[in-house]
Design a protein around this motif. Structure first.
Motif, short mmCIF file in Angstrom:
data_model
loop_
_atom_site.label_atom_id
_atom_site.label_comp_id
_atom_site.label_asym_id
_atom_site.label_seq_id
_atom_site.Cartn_x
_atom_site.Cartn_y
_atom_site.Cartn_z
N ARG A 98 36.93 -28.36 65.18
CA ARG A 98 37.63 -28.14 63.91
C ARG A 98 38.09 -26.69 63.83
NH1 ARG A 98 36.05 -30.71 58.14
NH2 ARG A 98 37.60 -29.65 56.84
N PRO A 99 39.43 -26.49 63.77
CA PRO A 99 39.94 -25.10 63.78
C PRO A 99 39.47 -24.32 62.55
CG PRO A 99 41.69 -26.68 64.22
CD PRO A 99 40.51 -27.47 63.74
N ARG A 100 39.30 -23.04 62.79
CA ARG A 100 38.96 -22.16 61.67
C ARG A 100 40.26 -21.78 60.96
NH1 ARG A 100 35.73 -16.36 62.18
NH2 ARG A 100 35.65 -15.92 59.93
N LEU A 101 40.34 -22.11 59.67
CA LEU A 101 41.58 -21.92 58.93
C LEU A 101 41.81 -20.45 58.62
CD1 LEU A 101 41.28 -24.93 56.46
CD2 LEU A 101 42.56 -24.81 58.60
N LYS A 102 43.03 -20.00 58.88
CA LYS A 102 43.40 -18.62 58.64
C LYS A 102 44.50 -18.57 57.60
CE LYS A 102 44.84 -14.42 61.06
NZ LYS A 102 45.25 -13.84 62.37
N LYS A 103 44.27 -17.82 56.54
CA LYS A 103 45.22 -17.76 55.45
C LYS A 103 46.51 -17.08 55.89
CE LYS A 103 45.52 -16.51 50.56
NZ LYS A 103 44.80 -15.89 49.42
N ASN A 104 47.64 -17.71 55.58
CA ASN A 104 48.96 -17.16 55.89
C ASN A 104 49.37 -16.26 54.73
OD1 ASN A 104 51.60 -16.59 56.58
ND2 ASN A 104 52.02 -18.66 57.33
#
Length: 377
Positions: free
Chosen positions: A60-66
């Motif tokens: 599960r990818p670690r979400l990075k805020k855009n």
């Protein structure tokens, strides 16, 4: 068209609404953080996929805020709100759709500059900033425009509330007058708060100065203490060397005396050995005549320690018996040296050494206040 295209680009492909907290996947697609997390939570497989390109992720990818997209969405939404608020048209410009500049509270109508001038020439009504709805400016009980302010109940009321409603006979003011009174009170409070803010800032500056002063003073004291203990160590080493030197001098003095006494004893021992040898040679003669003639010529008859013997006859006989053996003579000599050594050990003045140590320690203790004064402690 450009605005519509931009709005479409700023929509999440899952919820089809404007991005909320957009996050960027490694494949390059953006989604609302809540949307993509919910989508992945509902997936049954162990792999996770991008809802648009179907790219698979083993973990599960670690979400990075855009952050860039987030700022774009924020600015876009702010412009949309402004457009919505400002999109109030003049009620009389039906063909040209002119923008309203004011809204009449009593007429509940919005006017452009031209129609507003005609309206003001005809009547003297209360005006407000352009708005499409006046519900917030109406009384909920009577659906009339709020015109007064009740100081007793601290609320805005309409004419009916004042004349026949719950606020009858209450002290009221027109909204502009009440607003000015409140603003005057707020200005007084603002001045007090500004003064209090300045006092707080001054107190904070004083606290910062005190902190700097305490830090500097503490550093100065620490440096002085380190210097003091360094001085103490040096003085201790100096005093130690002085005490050891004095003890060394006392030891050298005693050893010199012992060496001198040892030399005297060596001379005396050699003399005694010489006498013993002559006596042994004389005693070895068996012929009486030869013995007596030799006796007359010998120095043995002049030995006082021989004529006035300090030993008993038994001791003399024992010596004669041992004279035949060199071993006995050596043992006697060793016993003699041991007896002398026992007397010499006690000649080291240990009381003097104790006094030297005590005097050195007393001098060191007396020196401590001087060292502290020099360091300002």
């Amino acid at each position: 068209m450009a605005a519509a295209a931009l709005e479409e680009e700023l929509n999440c492909s899952i919820c089809l609404s404007t991005y909320q907290d957009p996050v960027l996947l490694s494949c390059g697609h953006n989604f609302c953080q809540g949307c993509i997390e919910k989508a992945w939570d509902n997936q049954n497989s162990k792999t996770y996929t991008c809802p648009e390109c179907r790219m698979k992720f083993n973990k599960r990818p670690r979400l990075k805020k855009n952050r860039k997209l987030c700022n774009i969405v924020s600015r876009y939404l702010s412009t949309q709100v402004k457009k919505t608020d400002s999109a109030v048209l003049c009620s009389y410009c039906l063909d040209s759709h002119s923008m309203a500049t004011k809204t009449c509270v009593q007429c509940e109508t919005s006017f452009c500059e031209n129609h507003l001038q005609k309206h003001n020439e005809a009547v003297d009504h209360d005006l407000t900033e352009p708005t499409a709805s006046l519900e917030s400016r109406k009384c909920l009980a009577h659906q009339e425009i709020l015109k007064y302010y009740c100081a007793k109940d601290d609320c805005c009321i309409c004419v009916s509330c004042y004349v026949a409603g719950n606020h009858k006979n209450h002290q009221v003011d027109l909204l502009p007058a009440a607003c000015e009174k409140k603003k005057t009170n707020l200005q007084d409070a603002l001045r007090k708060l500004n003064f209090q803010t300045k006092e707080n800032e001054q107190q904070l500056r004083n606290v910062e100065k005190d902190k700097e002063a305490v830090t500097m003073r503490a550093a100065e004291i620490i440096a002085n203490i380190k210097g003091l203990f360094l001085d103490i160590k040096k003085q201790l080493e100096t005093k130690e060397n002085q005490i050891l030197d004095k003890i060394g001098e006392e030891r050298a003095h005693v050893i010199d005396n012992l060496l001198e006494e040892s030399k005297e004893l060596d001379v005396e021992k050699a003399t005694v050995a010489e006498k013993l040898l002559k006596i042994k040679e004389l005693c070895a003669l068996t012929d009486p005549l030869t013995f007596l003639k030799t006796w007359e010529r010998s120095e043995v008859k002049d030995y006082k320690d021989f004529e006035e013997s300090h030993f008993s006859e038994e001791s003399d006989m024992d010596d004669l018996e041992y004279d035949e053996s060199d071993e006995g003579s050596e043992e006697g000599s060793e016993d003699f040296e041991e007896a002398v050594s026992e007397d010499v050990i006690t000649t080291l003045d240990e009381e003097l050494i104790a006094d030297i140590i005590q005097t050195g320690l007393d001098e060191f203790v007396d020196m401590l206040p001087v060292l502290r004064e020099q360091r300002g402690i």
